[in-house]
Design a protein around this motif. Structure first.
Motif, PDB file in Angstrom:
ATOM      1  N   LEU A  57     -23.684  -8.320 -18.057  1.00 26.29           N
ATOM      2  CA  LEU A  57     -22.443  -7.663 -18.493  1.00 26.29           C
ATOM      3  C   LEU A  57     -21.299  -8.651 -18.727  1.00 26.29           C
ATOM      4  O   LEU A  57     -20.356  -8.355 -19.470  1.00 26.29           O
ATOM      5  CB  LEU A  57     -21.976  -6.685 -17.401  1.00 26.29           C
ATOM      6  CG  LEU A  57     -22.895  -5.501 -17.079  1.00 26.29           C
ATOM      7  CD1 LEU A  57     -22.591  -4.966 -15.680  1.00 26.29           C
ATOM      8  CD2 LEU A  57     -22.725  -4.403 -18.136  1.00 26.29           C
ATOM      9  N   ALA A  58     -21.383  -9.800 -18.075  1.00 26.62           N
ATOM     10  CA  ALA A  58     -20.222 -10.687 -17.946  1.00 26.62           C
ATOM     11  C   ALA A  58     -19.561 -11.047 -19.277  1.00 26.62           C
ATOM     12  O   ALA A  58     -18.339 -10.968 -19.412  1.00 26.62           O
ATOM     13  CB  ALA A  58     -20.630 -11.960 -17.196  1.00 26.62           C
ATOM     14  N   LYS A  59     -20.351 -11.429 -20.255  1.00 28.46           N
ATOM     15  CA  LYS A  59     -19.789 -11.926 -21.515  1.00 28.46           C
ATOM     16  C   LYS A  59     -18.969 -10.832 -22.220  1.00 28.46           C
ATOM     17  O   LYS A  59     -17.799 -11.017 -22.534  1.00 28.46           O
ATOM     18  CB  LYS A  59     -20.933 -12.403 -22.416  1.00 28.46           C
ATOM     19  CG  LYS A  59     -20.489 -13.124 -23.674  1.00 28.46           C
ATOM     20  CD  LYS A  59     -21.626 -13.953 -24.269  1.00 28.46           C
ATOM     21  CE  LYS A  59     -21.206 -14.642 -25.552  1.00 28.46           C
ATOM     22  NZ  LYS A  59     -21.642 -13.901 -26.760  1.00 28.46           N
ATOM     23  N   GLY A  60     -19.608  -9.673 -22.417  1.00 30.29           N
ATOM     24  CA  GLY A  60     -18.932  -8.581 -23.119  1.00 30.29           C
ATOM     25  C   GLY A  60     -17.706  -8.089 -22.356  1.00 30.29           C
ATOM     26  O   GLY A  60     -16.666  -7.775 -22.940  1.00 30.29           O
ATOM     27  N   LEU A  61     -17.839  -8.064 -21.037  1.00 33.20           N
ATOM     28  CA  LEU A  61     -16.738  -7.582 -20.200  1.00 33.20           C
ATOM     29  C   LEU A  61     -15.536  -8.526 -20.301  1.00 33.20           C
ATOM     30  O   LEU A  61     -14.388  -8.080 -20.419  1.00 33.20           O
ATOM     31  CB  LEU A  61     -17.217  -7.505 -18.747  1.00 33.20           C
ATOM     32  CG  LEU A  61     -16.421  -6.609 -17.824  1.00 33.20           C
ATOM     33  CD1 LEU A  61     -16.547  -5.150 -18.243  1.00 33.20           C
ATOM     34  CD2 LEU A  61     -16.900  -6.777 -16.387  1.00 33.20           C
ATOM     35  N   GLY A  62     -15.823  -9.818 -20.277  1.00 33.84           N
ATOM     36  CA  GLY A  62     -14.754 -10.812 -20.409  1.00 33.84           C
ATOM     37  C   GLY A  62     -14.055 -10.683 -21.757  1.00 33.84           C
ATOM     38  O   GLY A  62     -12.835 -10.832 -21.852  1.00 33.84           O
ATOM     39  N   GLU A  63     -14.832 -10.376 -22.794  1.00 32.73           N
ATOM     40  CA  GLU A  63     -14.240 -10.212 -24.136  1.00 32.73           C
ATOM     41  C   GLU A  63     -13.323  -8.995 -24.184  1.00 32.73           C
ATOM     42  O   GLU A  63     -12.238  -9.043 -24.761  1.00 32.73           O
ATOM     43  CB  GLU A  63     -15.359 -10.106 -25.186  1.00 32.73           C
ATOM     44  CG  GLU A  63     -15.946 -11.472 -25.535  1.00 32.73           C
ATOM     45  CD  GLU A  63     -17.273 -11.387 -26.292  1.00 32.73           C
ATOM     46  OE1 GLU A  63     -17.924 -12.444 -26.435  1.00 32.73           O
ATOM     47  OE2 GLU A  63     -17.664 -10.277 -26.708  1.00 32.73           O
ATOM     48  N   ILE A  64     -13.775  -7.902 -23.555  1.00 35.39           N
ATOM     49  CA  ILE A  64     -12.916  -6.702 -23.527  1.00 35.39           C
ATOM     50  C   ILE A  64     -11.641  -7.010 -22.731  1.00 35.39           C
ATOM     51  O   ILE A  64     -10.528  -6.712 -23.177  1.00 35.39           O
ATOM     52  CB  ILE A  64     -13.671  -5.487 -22.925  1.00 35.39           C
ATOM     53  CG1 ILE A  64     -14.864  -5.129 -23.821  1.00 35.39           C
ATOM     54  CG2 ILE A  64     -12.724  -4.295 -22.771  1.00 35.39           C
ATOM     55  CD1 ILE A  64     -15.787  -4.054 -23.240  1.00 35.39           C
TER      56      ILE A  64
END
Lengths: 249, 249
Positions: free
Chosen positions: B187-194
């Motif tokens: 989840l980390a990448k997408g969550l950081g982008e949001i």
């Protein structure tokens, strides 16, 4: 208090979820008990948010002030897991891949699974020693007198249990409890008098709810078992003299 | 974060029994939730021992640093209950009998029962306003921006509930949770982008144990309900795109 110099510690709980009240902290009590058993005195605990400047400043303040500093929380792979980088900044060292953590991750993750986010968990402040995580992946680490643990209680407990043998404490703290259903206001005078005669025993009075009515736990803590036993006997005798039957633990 | 200036608070937990691990603190989470509801941001919590010099210094540091300071513990009648006297010393005012508390005690206690120890509980820093105790006797009090409460959770809760209406906060904090069984590392990448696109929404990722396996709660907090709803929708869509069915609360 004993003439022996106390070995001191502080716990730094890092996480917005504790300050929002969403998550009930359970790590403080666990570490606190463990420290008492190895003769390390927990002098303070702090809870701070996931804010870089705050973490760096507070880590530097507390690691200078106490013999040991334990941090919990913020070592996972997501954007809000910034503890490890902040510790590196607090120590003024680079935040780099730890070869042992990297090797462990290469063994664990299938090819393609070890993405950038997960590689963050293989980073530590340069010079840190890894602390084994018996439950999940992200390792903890020790950097100087600072131990950095996970926030999830089960993981944190495994990490703490793994390192407690290396902590150098003084004589372990012992405790005795004398329970009574007398009111604190009735006990206060005699209790204060006993306390004044035992400067090496710390006597606390803690009201509790017991089956809907108030009771009091009189807790004696100290490092000299014989002195503790004598003081506890005095407290129990005082309770008896006031007309109640003490419950001794 | 919102442009509106945060109203800030700190909780100071006073008591050896918390630092020994004997007592599990439950007051932080209760006050934290209540503050969020009235739009006050809890920025820090500290736990310190029943040591006069420490209490005075820390109270003075924290009351200057935050809009509100809440203390818990140490307002009973026994020798280890020194919070009230310490607050008086921190403010540099005498510690005197509060006439309302005295009157209340005279009504409550039978002649002869209102001994010296109990009279200690009728003392406050001069100029303090009493905080009603709906459970037992010792009142809490407010002195400047410092609220002093009991340590027993049921008593502390009653005191806090009694004064929360007088706290002047900003817009209440709202939260949304998106649960998933995906791993944080996925989840980390997408969550950081949001997160990078919502500076007024604080997104936290909290692994939890769910029926023996790990799950993650993605928690969004903010003051603007519409922005929060849009951000939560993005997080849920990301979870779906990664192949899981999000659980939205």
């Amino acid at each position: 208090m004993s003439a022996e110099k106390d070995v001191t510690a502080c716990i730094l709980i890092i996480g917005n979820e504790i300050l929002s009240g969403r998550t009930q902290d359970l790590n403080l009590a666990y570490i606190a008990k463990g420290l008492g058993e190895v003769g390390v005195t927990l002098k303070e605990a702090r809870v701070i948010p996931d804010i870089e400047a705050t973490i760096i400043a507070v880590v530097n303040e507390l690691r200078a002030k106490y013999d040991y500093l334990f941090t919990t929380g913020g070592i996972g792979p997501t954007h809000d897991d910034i503890t490890s980088e902040c510790i590196a900044k607090a120590f003024g060292v680079p935040w780099t891949v730890h070869p042992d953590a990297h090797k462990h991750f290469l063994n664990f993750y299938a090819p393609g699974e070890l993405n950038e986010a997960r590689m963050r968990m293989a980073h530590t402040p340069e010079g840190a020693t890894l602390v084994y995580n018996p439950v999940s992946r992200a390792p903890g680490f020790r950097m100087g007198n600072v131990y950095t643990f996970a926030g999830i209680p089960r993981v944190m407990q495994g990490m703490f249990d793994g390192i407690r043998g290396e902590l150098k404490g003084g004589k372990p703290m012992q405790s005795r409890t004398v329970g009574t259903s007398l009111a604190e206001g009735v006990l206060a005078k005699g209790l204060g008098e006993i306390q004044s005669r035992y400067d090496d025993v710390e006597i606390g009075s803690y009201p509790i709810m017991r089956r809907g009515t108030f009771g009091v736990n009189l807790v004696l803590r100290g490092r000299d078992e014989a002195r503790l036993a004598v003081a506890a006997k005095e407290v129990a005798a005082m309770v008896r003299a006031l007309g109640d039957t003490p419950v001794e633990e």
